[in-house]
Design an enzyme around this catalytic site. Structure first.
Site, PDB file in Angstrom:
ATOM      1  N   CYS A  70       0.920  -1.282  -0.225  1.00 55.63           N
ATOM      2  CA  CYS A  70       0.124  -0.172  -0.020  1.00 55.63           C
ATOM      3  C   CYS A  70       0.807   1.255   0.135  1.00 55.63           C
ATOM      4  CB  CYS A  70      -1.010  -0.107   1.116  1.00 55.63           C
ATOM      5  SG  CYS A  70      -1.809   1.308   1.257  1.00 55.63           S
ATOM      6  N   CYS A 408     -13.468  -9.725  20.611  1.00 55.83           N
ATOM      7  CA  CYS A 408     -12.714  -8.866  19.656  1.00 55.83           C
ATOM      8  C   CYS A 408     -11.842  -8.105  20.300  1.00 55.83           C
ATOM      9  CB  CYS A 408     -13.638  -8.002  18.882  1.00 55.83           C
ATOM     10  SG  CYS A 408     -14.679  -7.028  19.864  1.00 55.83           S
TER      11      CYS A 408
HETATM   12  C1  LIG Z   1     -19.429  -7.357  18.297  1.00 52.23           C
HETATM   13  S1  LIG Z   1     -21.042  -7.224  17.733  1.00 52.23           S
HETATM   14  C2  LIG Z   1     -21.751  -8.816  17.546  1.00 52.23           C
HETATM   15  C3  LIG Z   1     -22.820  -8.942  16.833  1.00 52.23           C
HETATM   16  C4  LIG Z   1     -23.179 -10.709  16.556  1.00 52.23           C
HETATM   17  N1  LIG Z   1     -22.948 -11.358  17.537  1.00 52.23           N
HETATM   18  C5  LIG Z   1     -22.544 -10.865  15.028  1.00 52.23           C
HETATM   19  O1  LIG Z   1     -21.713 -11.930  15.420  1.00 52.23           O
HETATM   20  O2  LIG Z   1     -22.627 -10.221  14.086  1.00 52.23           O
HETATM   21  C6  LIG Z   1     -21.683  -6.530  19.487  1.00 52.23           C
HETATM   22  C7  LIG Z   1     -23.118  -6.187  19.289  1.00 52.23           C
HETATM   23  O3  LIG Z   1     -23.651  -5.818  20.666  1.00 52.23           O
HETATM   24  C8  LIG Z   1     -24.546  -4.786  20.502  1.00 52.23           C
HETATM   25  N2  LIG Z   1     -24.516  -4.263  21.762  1.00 52.23           N
HETATM   26  C9  LIG Z   1     -23.613  -3.245  22.478  1.00 52.23           C
HETATM   27  N3  LIG Z   1     -23.802  -3.141  23.615  1.00 52.23           N
HETATM   28  C10 LIG Z   1     -25.024  -3.732  24.126  1.00 52.23           C
HETATM   29  C11 LIG Z   1     -25.724  -3.911  25.253  1.00 52.23           C
HETATM   30  N4  LIG Z   1     -25.407  -2.957  26.207  1.00 52.23           N
HETATM   31  N5  LIG Z   1     -26.979  -4.633  25.107  1.00 52.23           N
HETATM   32  C12 LIG Z   1     -27.368  -5.223  24.007  1.00 52.23           C
HETATM   33  N6  LIG Z   1     -26.690  -5.497  22.993  1.00 52.23           N
HETATM   34  C13 LIG Z   1     -25.484  -4.530  22.801  1.00 52.23           C
HETATM   35  C14 LIG Z   1     -24.066  -3.900  19.539  1.00 52.23           C
HETATM   36  O4  LIG Z   1     -25.033  -3.188  18.990  1.00 52.23           O
HETATM   37  C15 LIG Z   1     -23.587  -5.144  18.458  1.00 52.23           C
HETATM   38  O5  LIG Z   1     -24.639  -5.312  17.612  1.00 52.23           O
END
Ligand SMILES: C[S@@+](CC[C@H](N)C(=O)[O-])C[C@H]1O[C@@H](n2cnc3c(N)ncnc32)[C@H](O)[C@@H]1O
Length: 451
Positions: A70, A408
């Protein structure tokens, strides 16, 4: 400030991607250099416990060093390790997981398996956000952040982590904004219109979304924009306009208008189809998402009579994919858009034993504990901050047989893992999965089993 110039041997890579060396027994973090290299560096910051230095020259090169393809690599905040062989990147990522589990989690008996590397190491991202920024000369830039600079955006020519069409669209939007004299948002006074361009292209279907994120106000002459953009890029499936007038510099909108197409794209994972909207979460490396989920499911060994909770479920992908192997799944997610999409995804895939609840995980768990609900398995896939302390406390009180934790961020994972193990679970192994080659990010799948 101390501006000493020194020769430093690089011995390691730190969790944030910086190189590590020592001067007179004190740790130095450097903005370049690879383990095994000797560099000429200038100390730019001296703190009680460590120094920070910038690399001026590489005196002895490592044979792990490769040419970064890049042209932006030297200053772009996106990639840290394009100049390190991919095998070595995976080695360092595994070491970071081991370090976190030992140092933060105190979990010396947990086996860290080899990292599952990404099949694609370039052009693997299905989503990228490009930012606008005003420039000193009265002009503007559109591209990515300079390394370590939240307030500086450089004009992107080409990003190697996204499909080439994303870079072409960025160039086109830059010209369009110049041609039409649209104003650009200034983070210092919160005035101006254009804020972000987010581009999403599904790997398996090639569906392509352009999301223009602006300050408040309708997009001027939207028909003209749509006509000329789709003429230049006939492969575009949908263009959406999101208005975000909040000071927080994030590419999500409060008001969304679909300018053309259906407002979503579809991606395939295994044999299932998933809708993705502009404002809801979907894993960024589609191909590697299958590897991550499969790693989790293999460790989980779910049974047909299992009742499963899928916490932080996003658009429902984990629960929907697992539903065929268990009795029932309940997904919990904070973002309303994502919950709506998760329900559509279940319907689209004719999965009937999942339901989705909109809400905060910690509140849902509080109510579940109060109501004496029982689940065999709880899946958690939280954002980088990990589990909220209350969510963690209530999760272990719910007392499921197994907890599938997809993370993550190995630091917050290790912190949470320590608590879960203290509450009576064992963590025999974790499987790191690389979703983001050339960056310092690493995901992992793990299953805690009740003793
Ligand atoms: C790392 S992503 C994982 C999504 C899903 N498991 C996937 O593999 O596509 C984390 C998710 O948690 C949601 N989130 C963040 N804080 C939260 C909370 N306090 N209660 C419920 N959901 C939450 C975010 O909006 C996001 O969609």
């Amino acid at each position: 400030m101390d501006k000493r110039r020194l020769e430093i041997e690089i011995t390691d890579l730190a969790f944030n991607g910086r190189a590590v060396g020592h001067v007179e027994g004190k740790v130095v973090f450097l903005d370049g250099g690879l383990p095994g290299e000797k560099v000429l560096a200038e100390i730019i910051n001296s703190r009680p416990r460590y120094d920070e230095a910038t690399v001026l020259d590489i005196i002895r090169k490592s044979d792990r060093r490769v040419a970064a393809p890049c042209s932006h690599f030297d200053y772009c905040g996106g990639c840290t390790w394009q100049d390190l062989t991919y095998q070595d990147q995976l080695g360092f990522k595994k070491k970071q997981v081991v370090d976190c589990l030992e140092r933060i989690g105190g979990l010396e008996d947990t086996r860290v398996l080899d990292v599952f590397g990404s099949v694609e190491v370039f052009r693997y991202r299905n989503k990228m956000e490009f930012s606008f920024n005003v420039a000193g000369d009265g002009g503007f830039t559109l591209g990515l952040h300079r390394r370590g600079r939240f307030d500086e955006i450089f004009d992107l020519d080409k990003c190697h982590l996204t499909p080439d069409i994303a870079s072409h669209i960025v160039g086109w939007v830059r010209d369009y904004v110049k041609r039409t004299n649209l104003s650009v948002y200034d983070v210092s006074n919160h005035c101006g219109y254009m804020r972000f361009v987010m581009i999403r292209q599904a790997k398996r279907t090639a569906d392509l979304m352009v999301n223009l994120v602006t300050n408040y106000g309708d997009f001027p002459e939207p028909d003209k924009l749509v006509r000329s953009m789709t003429a230049a890029f006939p492969g575009i499936s949908t263009i959406v306009h999101n208005q975000n007038g909040r000071k927080a510099n994030i590419a999500t909108g409060e008001i969304e208008k679909v300018l053309i197409g259906c407002g979503y794209i579809e991606e395939r994972l295994f044999e299932s189809v998933f809708r993705i909207r502009a404002n809801s979460f979907f894993q960024t490396n589609s191909i590697q998402t299958e590897t991550l989920y499969r790693a989790g499911f293999d460790l989980l060994e779910a049974r047909p009579d299992n009742r499963v909770l899928d916490l932080y479920c996003g658009t429902g992908s984990i629960g929907i994919l697992l539903a065929g192997y268990v009795d029932e799944v309940t997904g919990v997610e904070l973002v309303a858009d994502a919950v709506q999409t998760a329900r559509e995804n279940a319907h689209l895939n004719k999965v009937r034993n999942v339901n989705f609840v909109e809400g905060d995980v910690k509140d849902f768990l509080r109510d579940s504990v109060k109501a004496d609900k029982s689940y065999d398995t709880v899946i958690v896939d939280p954002p980088r901050a990990g589990l909220h302390p209350k969510a963690l406390k209530r999760l272990v009180r719910l007392n499921p047989q197994k907890i599938l934790y997809i993370s993550c961020n190995p630091s917050t994972f290790a912190r949470d893992a320590k608590e879960i193990v203290t509450a009576g679970y064992v963590l025999p192994q974790v499987r790191p999965v690389d979703m983001f080659p050339h960056t310092m990010h690493i995901e992992l799948a793990s299953v805690f089993k009740r003793k």
